[in-house]
Write a protein that holds these residues in place. Structure first.
Motif, PDB file in Angstrom:
ATOM      1  N   LYS A  35       0.812  -1.219   0.000  1.00 10.40           N
ATOM      2  CA  LYS A  35       0.000   0.000   0.000  1.00 10.40           C
ATOM      3  C   LYS A  35       0.843   1.266   0.000  1.00 10.40           C
ATOM      4  O   LYS A  35       0.460   2.292  -0.589  1.00 10.40           O
ATOM      5  CB  LYS A  35      -0.952   0.000   1.202  1.00 10.40           C
ATOM      6  N   GLU A  36       2.018   1.212   0.623  1.00 13.09           N
ATOM      7  CA  GLU A  36       2.853   2.412   0.695  1.00 13.09           C
ATOM      8  C   GLU A  36       3.460   2.805  -0.652  1.00 13.09           C
ATOM      9  O   GLU A  36       4.034   3.891  -0.793  1.00 13.09           O
ATOM     10  CB  GLU A  36       3.973   2.218   1.726  1.00 13.09           C
ATOM     11  N   MET A  37       3.336   1.933  -1.652  1.00  7.68           N
ATOM     12  CA  MET A  37       3.853   2.262  -2.988  1.00  7.68           C
ATOM     13  C   MET A  37       2.957   3.245  -3.734  1.00  7.68           C
ATOM     14  O   MET A  37       3.378   3.861  -4.716  1.00  7.68           O
ATOM     15  CB  MET A  37       3.988   0.987  -3.829  1.00  7.68           C
ATOM     16  N   ASN A 127      11.518   1.924  -7.531  1.00 10.79           N
ATOM     17  CA  ASN A 127      12.491   3.018  -7.608  1.00 10.79           C
ATOM     18  C   ASN A 127      12.005   4.259  -6.868  1.00 10.79           C
ATOM     19  O   ASN A 127      12.495   5.367  -7.098  1.00 10.79           O
ATOM     20  CB  ASN A 127      12.786   3.350  -9.073  1.00 10.79           C
ATOM     21  N   GLY A 128      11.049   4.068  -5.973  1.00  5.23           N
ATOM     22  CA  GLY A 128      10.607   5.147  -5.100  1.00  5.23           C
ATOM     23  C   GLY A 128       9.629   6.117  -5.712  1.00  5.23           C
ATOM     24  O   GLY A 128       9.397   7.196  -5.159  1.00  5.23           O
ATOM     25  N   ILE A 129       9.036   5.768  -6.849  1.00  4.68           N
ATOM     26  CA  ILE A 129       8.076   6.637  -7.520  1.00  4.68           C
ATOM     27  C   ILE A 129       6.666   6.236  -7.087  1.00  4.68           C
ATOM     28  O   ILE A 129       6.303   5.060  -7.171  1.00  4.68           O
ATOM     29  CB  ILE A 129       8.224   6.527  -9.043  1.00  4.68           C
ATOM     30  N   LYS A 130       5.895   7.186  -6.613  1.00  4.14           N
ATOM     31  CA  LYS A 130       4.520   6.890  -6.206  1.00  4.14           C
ATOM     32  C   LYS A 130       3.675   6.576  -7.440  1.00  4.14           C
ATOM     33  O   LYS A 130       3.760   7.255  -8.463  1.00  4.14           O
ATOM     34  CB  LYS A 130       3.908   8.064  -5.440  1.00  4.14           C
ATOM     35  N   ILE A 131       2.862   5.553  -7.333  1.00  4.15           N
ATOM     36  CA  ILE A 131       2.107   5.080  -8.485  1.00  4.15           C
ATOM     37  C   ILE A 131       0.600   5.178  -8.264  1.00  4.15           C
ATOM     38  O   ILE A 131       0.115   5.190  -7.134  1.00  4.15           O
ATOM     39  CB  ILE A 131       2.485   3.629  -8.844  1.00  4.15           C
ATOM     40  N   VAL A 132      -0.119   5.252  -9.377  1.00  8.41           N
ATOM     41  CA  VAL A 132      -1.577   5.168  -9.402  1.00  8.41           C
ATOM     42  C   VAL A 132      -1.918   4.088 -10.417  1.00  8.41           C
ATOM     43  O   VAL A 132      -1.459   4.145 -11.560  1.00  8.41           O
ATOM     44  CB  VAL A 132      -2.225   6.502  -9.821  1.00  8.41           C
ATOM     45  N   MET A 133      -2.691   3.106 -10.031  1.00  2.00           N
ATOM     46  CA  MET A 133      -2.989   2.019 -10.961  1.00  2.00           C
ATOM     47  C   MET A 133      -4.054   2.426 -11.964  1.00  2.00           C
ATOM     48  O   MET A 133      -5.004   3.139 -11.634  1.00  2.00           O
ATOM     49  CB  MET A 133      -3.432   0.766 -10.210  1.00  2.00           C
ATOM     50  N   ASN A 145      -7.090 -10.286 -12.707  1.00  2.00           N
ATOM     51  CA  ASN A 145      -5.678  -9.905 -12.743  1.00  2.00           C
ATOM     52  C   ASN A 145      -5.365  -8.704 -11.861  1.00  2.00           C
ATOM     53  O   ASN A 145      -4.203  -8.308 -11.735  1.00  2.00           O
ATOM     54  CB  ASN A 145      -5.246  -9.600 -14.182  1.00  2.00           C
ATOM     55  N   LEU A 146      -6.398  -8.137 -11.247  1.00  2.00           N
ATOM     56  CA  LEU A 146      -6.202  -7.002 -10.339  1.00  2.00           C
ATOM     57  C   LEU A 146      -6.290  -7.423  -8.880  1.00  2.00           C
ATOM     58  O   LEU A 146      -6.313  -6.579  -7.983  1.00  2.00           O
ATOM     59  CB  LEU A 146      -7.249  -5.915 -10.636  1.00  2.00           C
ATOM     60  N   ASN A 147      -6.310  -8.721  -8.643  1.00  5.40           N
ATOM     61  CA  ASN A 147      -6.513  -9.223  -7.283  1.00  5.40           C
ATOM     62  C   ASN A 147      -5.363  -8.907  -6.335  1.00  5.40           C
ATOM     63  O   ASN A 147      -5.547  -8.899  -5.117  1.00  5.40           O
ATOM     64  CB  ASN A 147      -6.724 -10.744  -7.307  1.00  5.40           C
ATOM     65  N   ALA A 148      -4.162  -8.673  -6.861  1.00  5.42           N
ATOM     66  CA  ALA A 148      -2.996  -8.492  -5.999  1.00  5.42           C
ATOM     67  C   ALA A 148      -2.870  -7.072  -5.454  1.00  5.42           C
ATOM     68  O   ALA A 148      -1.909  -6.776  -4.743  1.00  5.42           O
ATOM     69  CB  ALA A 148      -1.713  -8.875  -6.753  1.00  5.42           C
ATOM     70  N   PHE A 149      -3.846  -6.221  -5.760  1.00  2.00           N
ATOM     71  CA  PHE A 149      -3.759  -4.836  -5.303  1.00  2.00           C
ATOM     72  C   PHE A 149      -4.516  -4.635  -4.000  1.00  2.00           C
ATOM     73  O   PHE A 149      -5.592  -5.199  -3.802  1.00  2.00           O
ATOM     74  CB  PHE A 149      -4.321  -3.892  -6.367  1.00  2.00           C
ATOM     75  N   PRO A 150      -3.970  -3.807  -3.104  1.00  2.00           N
ATOM     76  CA  PRO A 150      -4.685  -3.515  -1.852  1.00  2.00           C
ATOM     77  C   PRO A 150      -5.949  -2.705  -2.121  1.00  2.00           C
ATOM     78  O   PRO A 150      -6.055  -2.017  -3.143  1.00  2.00           O
ATOM     79  CB  PRO A 150      -3.663  -2.700  -1.043  1.00  2.00           C
ATOM     80  N   LYS A 151      -6.906  -2.797  -1.229  1.00  4.04           N
ATOM     81  CA  LYS A 151      -8.127  -2.007  -1.340  1.00  4.04           C
ATOM     82  C   LYS A 151      -7.850  -0.583  -0.843  1.00  4.04           C
ATOM     83  O   LYS A 151      -6.859  -0.310  -0.179  1.00  4.04           O
ATOM     84  CB  LYS A 151      -9.264  -2.629  -0.532  1.00  4.04           C
ATOM     85  N   SER A 152      -8.768   0.308  -1.181  1.00  2.00           N
ATOM     86  CA  SER A 152      -8.730   1.701  -0.721  1.00  2.00           C
ATOM     87  C   SER A 152      -7.445   2.424  -1.124  1.00  2.00           C
ATOM     88  O   SER A 152      -6.817   3.108  -0.329  1.00  2.00           O
ATOM     89  CB  SER A 152      -8.917   1.770   0.807  1.00  2.00           C
ATOM     90  N   ILE A 153      -7.056   2.254  -2.390  1.00  5.50           N
ATOM     91  CA  ILE A 153      -5.985   3.057  -2.960  1.00  5.50           C
ATOM     92  C   ILE A 153      -6.586   3.889  -4.084  1.00  5.50           C
ATOM     93  O   ILE A 153      -7.699   3.634  -4.532  1.00  5.50           O
ATOM     94  CB  ILE A 153      -4.832   2.190  -3.506  1.00  5.50           C
ATOM     95  N   ILE A 154      -5.854   4.885  -4.533  1.00  4.72           N
ATOM     96  CA  ILE A 154      -6.310   5.706  -5.652  1.00  4.72           C
ATOM     97  C   ILE A 154      -6.088   4.944  -6.957  1.00  4.72           C
ATOM     98  O   ILE A 154      -5.012   4.393  -7.191  1.00  4.72           O
ATOM     99  CB  ILE A 154      -5.551   7.050  -5.688  1.00  4.72           C
ATOM    100  N   ILE A 180     -12.541  -3.279  -7.428  1.00 13.35           N
ATOM    101  CA  ILE A 180     -11.256  -2.752  -6.943  1.00 13.35           C
ATOM    102  C   ILE A 180     -11.431  -1.818  -5.742  1.00 13.35           C
ATOM    103  O   ILE A 180     -10.476  -1.588  -5.000  1.00 13.35           O
ATOM    104  CB  ILE A 180     -10.495  -2.029  -8.060  1.00 13.35           C
ATOM    105  N   LEU A 181     -12.630  -1.265  -5.555  1.00 14.47           N
ATOM    106  CA  LEU A 181     -12.954  -0.392  -4.423  1.00 14.47           C
ATOM    107  C   LEU A 181     -11.883   0.674  -4.173  1.00 14.47           C
ATOM    108  O   LEU A 181     -11.176   0.648  -3.156  1.00 14.47           O
ATOM    109  CB  LEU A 181     -13.175  -1.223  -3.157  1.00 14.47           C
ATOM    110  N   PRO A 182     -11.770   1.636  -5.063  1.00 13.41           N
ATOM    111  CA  PRO A 182     -10.760   2.692  -4.887  1.00 13.41           C
ATOM    112  C   PRO A 182     -11.134   3.660  -3.771  1.00 13.41           C
ATOM    113  O   PRO A 182     -12.313   3.868  -3.486  1.00 13.41           O
ATOM    114  CB  PRO A 182     -10.771   3.401  -6.246  1.00 13.41           C
ATOM    115  N   SER A 183     -10.121   4.255  -3.162  1.00 10.64           N
ATOM    116  CA  SER A 183     -10.387   5.339  -2.217  1.00 10.64           C
ATOM    117  C   SER A 183     -10.821   6.582  -2.983  1.00 10.64           C
ATOM    118  O   SER A 183     -11.596   7.395  -2.482  1.00 10.64           O
ATOM    119  CB  SER A 183      -9.139   5.656  -1.386  1.00 10.64           C
ATOM    120  N   LYS A 184     -10.301   6.704  -4.206  1.00  6.16           N
ATOM    121  CA  LYS A 184     -10.706   7.776  -5.117  1.00  6.16           C
ATOM    122  C   LYS A 184     -10.401   7.326  -6.535  1.00  6.16           C
ATOM    123  O   LYS A 184      -9.422   6.626  -6.774  1.00  6.16           O
ATOM    124  CB  LYS A 184      -9.968   9.072  -4.810  1.00  6.16           C
TER     125      LYS A 184
END
Length: 220
Positions: A35-37, A127-133, A145-154, A180-184
């Motif tokens: 999630k911190e990525m 490489n320390g770059i913040k990402i948005v899926m 194929n999106l199952n490996a992503f945490p919930k409540s991310i942008i 995917i239930l995004p936070s936004k």
């Protein structure tokens, strides 16, 4: 320039070799993200990578880069990912690739394209770059194929080049978003009133960003 599926597989193999000691992979071979990525703050501006130096970008650290472009452009970004790392670091974050995947493609091909899109953004994250899926999928089943992503991310999506939802009873879009239930949800490029009403009905927070052509013409 990548010209065929074999060359795309070669790129994927190169990416996996690079990431092998840096990130975990699911049983299906997809990267597992922490999630911190992910970017956790809404940007002020979204612009394509090739417009990052446009005069409308007054503060790169409040600007997210995207890749809603032709596949030929995106293949070049695949090939140059390591060369462009320092450019990505100048901005607030980066939205994942949008290499075309459609419902009529063979399932294995859909999986391959979605894997490459995810491997690309995993390299940025490592490489320390913040990402948005990017929420792009092909057939409804490819959402797995999106199952490996945490919930409540942008997450991000775009309706550029896409037909508007046929009716309020077309639930393909909102079904994916609820999965995917995004936070936004960051929507780049244009409005789709039916899709937006579905988001409102389901309590999904979203923001529509004008595309680069509208921004440079001063159109909201």
């Amino acid at each position: 320039m990548i010209k065929n599926l074999y060359e795309l597989c070669v790129i994927a193999d190169r990416y996996v070799h690079y990431l092998d000691s840096k990130i975990e992979f699911s049983e299906d071979g997809f990267p597992v993200f922490k999630k911190e990525m992910f970017l956790d703050t809404e940007p002020e501006l979204i612009v394509p990578f090739y417009n990052r130096n446009n005069k409308i970008v007054t503060d790169p650290k409040k600007t997210v880069l995207c890749f809603f472009s032709s596949d030929s452009d995106l293949y070049r970004k695949l090939e140059n990912v390591f060369d462009d790392i320092e450019e990505y670091k100048k901005c607030m974050g980066v939205i994942g690739l949008d290499i075309t995947v459609t419902e009529d493609m063979d399932p294995e091909w859909q999986n391959m394209i979605m894997l490459v899109n995810q491997l690309f953004v995993a390299i940025l994250a490592c490489n320390g770059i913040k990402i948005v899926m990017n929420a792009r999928i092909g057939s409804p089943s490819s959402v797995e194929n999106l199952n490996a992503f945490p919930k409540s991310i942008i997450w991000a999506t775009s309706f550029l080049g896409c037909a508007k939802l046929s009716s309020e009873y077309d639930f393909g879009f909102i079904s994916k978003i609820l999965r995917i239930l995004p936070s936004k949800l960051l929507i780049y490029g244009k409005h789709d009133k039916t899709a937006e009403q579905q988001l409102l009905n389901m309590g999904i927070d979203y923001h529509v960003y004008a595309d680069i052509h509208r921004l440079t013409k001063g159109v909201a």
